[in-house]
Design an enzyme around this catalytic site. Sequence first.
Site, PDB file in Angstrom:
ATOM      1  N   TYR A 130      14.943   2.075  -5.576  1.00  0.00           N
ATOM      2  CA  TYR A 130      15.448   0.749  -5.234  1.00  0.00           C
ATOM      3  C   TYR A 130      16.319   0.837  -3.984  1.00  0.00           C
ATOM      4  CZ  TYR A 130      13.814  -0.841  -9.802  1.00  0.00           C
ATOM      5  OH  TYR A 130      13.019  -1.162 -10.879  1.00  0.00           O
ATOM      6  N   ASN A 153       8.768 -10.621  -8.938  1.00  0.00           N
ATOM      7  CA  ASN A 153       7.593 -10.559  -8.073  1.00  0.00           C
ATOM      8  C   ASN A 153       6.463 -11.401  -8.686  1.00  0.00           C
ATOM      9  OD1 ASN A 153       5.336  -9.850  -6.571  1.00  0.00           O
ATOM     10  ND2 ASN A 153       5.388  -7.693  -7.116  1.00  0.00           N
ATOM     11  N   CYS A 161       5.252  -3.579  -7.036  1.00  0.00           N
ATOM     12  CA  CYS A 161       6.639  -3.363  -7.451  1.00  0.00           C
ATOM     13  C   CYS A 161       6.740  -2.257  -8.503  1.00  0.00           C
ATOM     14  CB  CYS A 161       7.259  -4.658  -7.949  1.00  0.00           C
ATOM     15  SG  CYS A 161       6.348  -5.462  -9.273  1.00  0.00           S
ATOM     16  N   HIS A 162       5.623  -1.903  -9.140  1.00  0.00           N
ATOM     17  CA  HIS A 162       5.645  -0.815 -10.125  1.00  0.00           C
ATOM     18  C   HIS A 162       5.942   0.535  -9.463  1.00  0.00           C
ATOM     19  CE1 HIS A 162       1.445  -1.004  -8.709  1.00  0.00           C
ATOM     20  NE2 HIS A 162       1.450   0.315  -8.877  1.00  0.00           N
ATOM     21  N   GLU A 188      -2.027   5.969 -10.864  1.00  0.00           N
ATOM     22  CA  GLU A 188      -2.031   6.277  -9.434  1.00  0.00           C
ATOM     23  C   GLU A 188      -1.782   7.764  -9.169  1.00  0.00           C
ATOM     24  OE1 GLU A 188       0.430   3.661  -7.150  1.00  0.00           O
ATOM     25  OE2 GLU A 188      -0.583   1.876  -7.890  1.00  0.00           O
TER      26      GLU A 188
END
Length: 191
Positions: A130, A153, A161-162, A188
């Site tokens: 962040y 979001n 945003c993850h 991912e």
Amino acid sequence: MTAAEAATLDALRSRLADRAEAEGVLDVAWRTVDSPVGPLLLAATEAGLVRVAFDVEGHEAVLDRLAVAVSPRVLRAPARLDRVAAELDEYFAGRRRTFDVTLDRRLSTGFQRTVLTHLREIPYGETASYGAVALAAGSPRAVRAVGTACATNPLPLVVPCHRVVRSDGTAGRYRGGEAAKALLIALEAHS
């Protein structure tokens, strides 16, 4: 309701959506898709994808908020969202790393929009804190505001945003739930 009645109702809905689109009175089209993180609501205006919502948000409540924030002319019209649905399928299958759909960003303003713009710069399979996102957004002390921007979001997954985590590397909270965030980060990392 019988299968024949359901098919008739679906055909009527489809004709209504097609007619509304042709007459230019379909302001917000929506559909749902199944995903590994649960059912997702997709909504688009003529300008582009305006909302992606997780089941935990309450799809009916999200549609009600879209009717107030964008237009009361909201209709289930899946065809407008076929490309988004296909790209999400590719993403979850590990064949897509970025999304190429047009976005309607009207639900994001000010600092939130600045933050969300920077989120697309975090590479697939990587995370950023962040604090790092606050720095990239030009406000290094606005760590909590970055958290709020991520939490609100309107386009999760597509605007990733993850990929934003706490400075200690732990995942932190997520609009779709902590399990969904962990699944997306793992997906991912292994693609």
